[in-house]
Design an enzyme around this catalytic site. Structure first.
Site, PDB file in Angstrom:
ATOM      1  N   ASP A   1      -3.324   4.484   2.775  1.00 31.78           N
ATOM      2  CA  ASP A   1      -3.786   4.789   4.201  1.00 31.78           C
ATOM      3  C   ASP A   1      -3.393   6.294   4.384  1.00 31.78           C
ATOM      4  OD1 ASP A   1      -4.685   2.210   4.989  1.00 31.78           O
ATOM      5  OD2 ASP A   1      -2.501   1.594   5.639  1.00 31.78           O
TER       6      ASP A   1
ATOM      7  N   ASP B   1       1.494   4.790   2.322  1.00 33.92           N
ATOM      8  CA  ASP B   1       0.933   5.371   3.536  1.00 33.92           C
ATOM      9  C   ASP B   1       1.436   6.922   3.704  1.00 33.92           C
ATOM     10  OD1 ASP B   1       0.216   2.764   4.871  1.00 33.92           O
ATOM     11  OD2 ASP B   1       2.331   2.538   4.187  1.00 33.92           O
TER      12      ASP B   1
ATOM     13  N   ASP C   1       0.829  -1.100   0.073  1.00 35.27           N
ATOM     14  CA  ASP C   1      -0.136   0.023  -0.067  1.00 35.27           C
ATOM     15  C   ASP C   1       1.034   1.252  -0.066  1.00 35.27           C
ATOM     16  OD1 ASP C   1       1.100   0.485   2.417  1.00 35.27           O
ATOM     17  OD2 ASP C   1      -0.827   0.495   3.594  1.00 35.27           O
TER      18      ASP C   1
END
Ligand code: TTP
Ligand code: MN
Ligand code: MN
Ligand code: MN
Length: 389
Positions: free
Chosen positions: A313, A206, A204
């Site tokens: 995120d 962040d 992902d």
């Protein structure tokens, strides 16, 4: 006289936060094996065992050279009997039977596939495994009850399985920056997690967001996500409000690894660049003519579109907690865990992504930078690129 290698082994500190751990090291043939056992222990809800294997692997990552014999390990901390047995077998036979049988086991493979779905944790995956479910397709086929997060996880499964490159992370960074500055000029955005540690790929991307004027960051997340939604850049988002209250959560809860910032788990729609899109647009034309798109609307077919899904995120922190949030969101997970263990066991302090509390003096220790936090903890500063424990 001691052989040369021993001096580094003897100097090996026992907490990962006392050591420098580069991203690329010399012992992945051992650490990869130990981490399979760690992962398997996690799937079996045995956290103690999992952490023991992870600590052992982490020590080997910090070594300046490849391990050639058990002699090389003589002075190293954190290597339990079990880890040593595994290492010995790999050094002697080239592989460990326990590791290989774990790698091949159905439980390991299914748990890996099911926990690999966004929104699915070990508990849920284990229940599904015991019910005989084996893959994301099985979940659809048997009509499992899925929450909104898991639905998105299944829908974008193929895309989310593919590693996110640094180049893609940079494009996402520009998107996030644009969104944040559109709704709050002067806000600061920092890339966190694995990419801040220098990784070339991640699962992902962040981000940590703050504003130098304390208070301006309040309620920021919904504004950001609304802006992104209007631009059609968000495929999924779930925002959690900031629930941190110093009085309630300070000393008592500070050592928990879940923080209480306003945060957003999301899935971005990332347009593929002109170059990487060429072959897939041809494929998508073909799909239309053969009618393949009508097969199942439930799943997104990554090869057939000009975009991909990427997990992102977002975390918003008040400026006064920014240094703690930065340290807490840089990772690695083991490095974070070891920092908190060091703080508690060696310093009688409790560290979180919000604050550092000193139990002996009964007060919070302030910090504007990560360097100051390491200093409060009596640790040498370790830069992000050396926190790959
Ligand atoms: P991750 O994004 O899960 O991990 P990563 O960026 O190190 O690796 P990957 O490439 O697989 O994405 O977490 C990033 C950091 O965020 C991690 O060091 C710990 C922190 N974190 C929290 O503080 N609280 C949380 O609830 C989670 C999930 C992560
Ligand atoms: Mn994950
Ligand atoms: Mn990450
Ligand atoms: Mn993350």
């Amino acid at each position: 006289p001691k052989p040369n290698g021993d001096s580094t082994a003897m100097l090996m500190k026992s907490y990962a936060c006392q050591r420098r751990t580069p991203l690329k090291h010399h012992n992945s043939f051992l650490t990869e094996a130990l981490e399979i056992l760690a992962q398997n222990a996690e799937y079996n809800d045995n956290e103690g065992r999992s952490v023991a294997f992870r600590r052992a692997a982490s020590v080997l990552k910090a070594l300046p050279r490849r391990v050639r014999s058990m002699q090389d390990l003589r002075w190293l901390p954190c290597l339990g009997d079990h880890s040593q047995r595994v290492i010995k077998e790999i050094l002697e036979d080239g592989s460990s039977r326990e590791v290989e049988s774990t790698r091949q086991s159905e439980q390991y493979q299914v748990m890996k596939a099911l926990t690999g779905i966004f929104g699915v944790g070990v508990r849920t995956a284990d229940r599904w495994f015991r019910e005989g479910l084996r893959s994301p397709d099985d979940l659809i086929r048997t009509g499992q009850q899925l929450n909104r997060e898991q639905q998105a996880g299944v829908q974008y499964y193929d895309d989310l399985q593919k590693p996110v490159t640094k180049a893609e992370a940079d494009v996402i960074s520009d998107m996030v920056e644009k969104a944040v500055h559109a709704v709050l000029p002067g806000a600061e955005i920092q890339l966190m997690g694995g990419f801040r540690r220098g990784k070339e790929v991640g699962h992902d991307v962040d981000f940590l967001i703050t504003h130098p004027e304390e208070g301006k960051e309040e309620g920021l997340m919904p504004k950001i996500t609304n802006w992104l939604k209007e631009q059609g850049l968000l495929l999924y988002q779930k925002t959690t409000r900031n629930s941190y209250l110093e009085k309630m959560d300070g000393p008592a809860r500070a050592s928990s690894n879940m923080d209480r910032f306003e945060r957003c788990f999301s899935i971005f729609k990332l347009q593929k660049s002109a170059a990487s899109c060429k072959s897939s647009s041809a494929a998508s034309a073909e799909d239309v003519s053969t009618g393949r798109e009508s097969e199942g609307p439930a799943e997104h077919h990554p090869e057939a579109s000009g975009w991909r899904a990427v997990r992102v995120d977002l975390v918003v922190s008040p400026y006064s907690q920014f240094a703690f949030a930065t340290l807490g969101w840089t990772g690695s997970k083991l490095f974070e865990r070891e920092l908190r263990r060091w703080a508690g066991q060696e310093k009688h302090m409790s560290l979180s992504s919000h604050a550092l509390y000193d139990s002996k003096q009964n007060l919070y220790l302030r910090a504007k930078t990560e360097e100051e936090i390491f200093a409060h903890l009596g640790l040498e500063f370790i830069p992000p690129s050396e926190r790959n424990a």
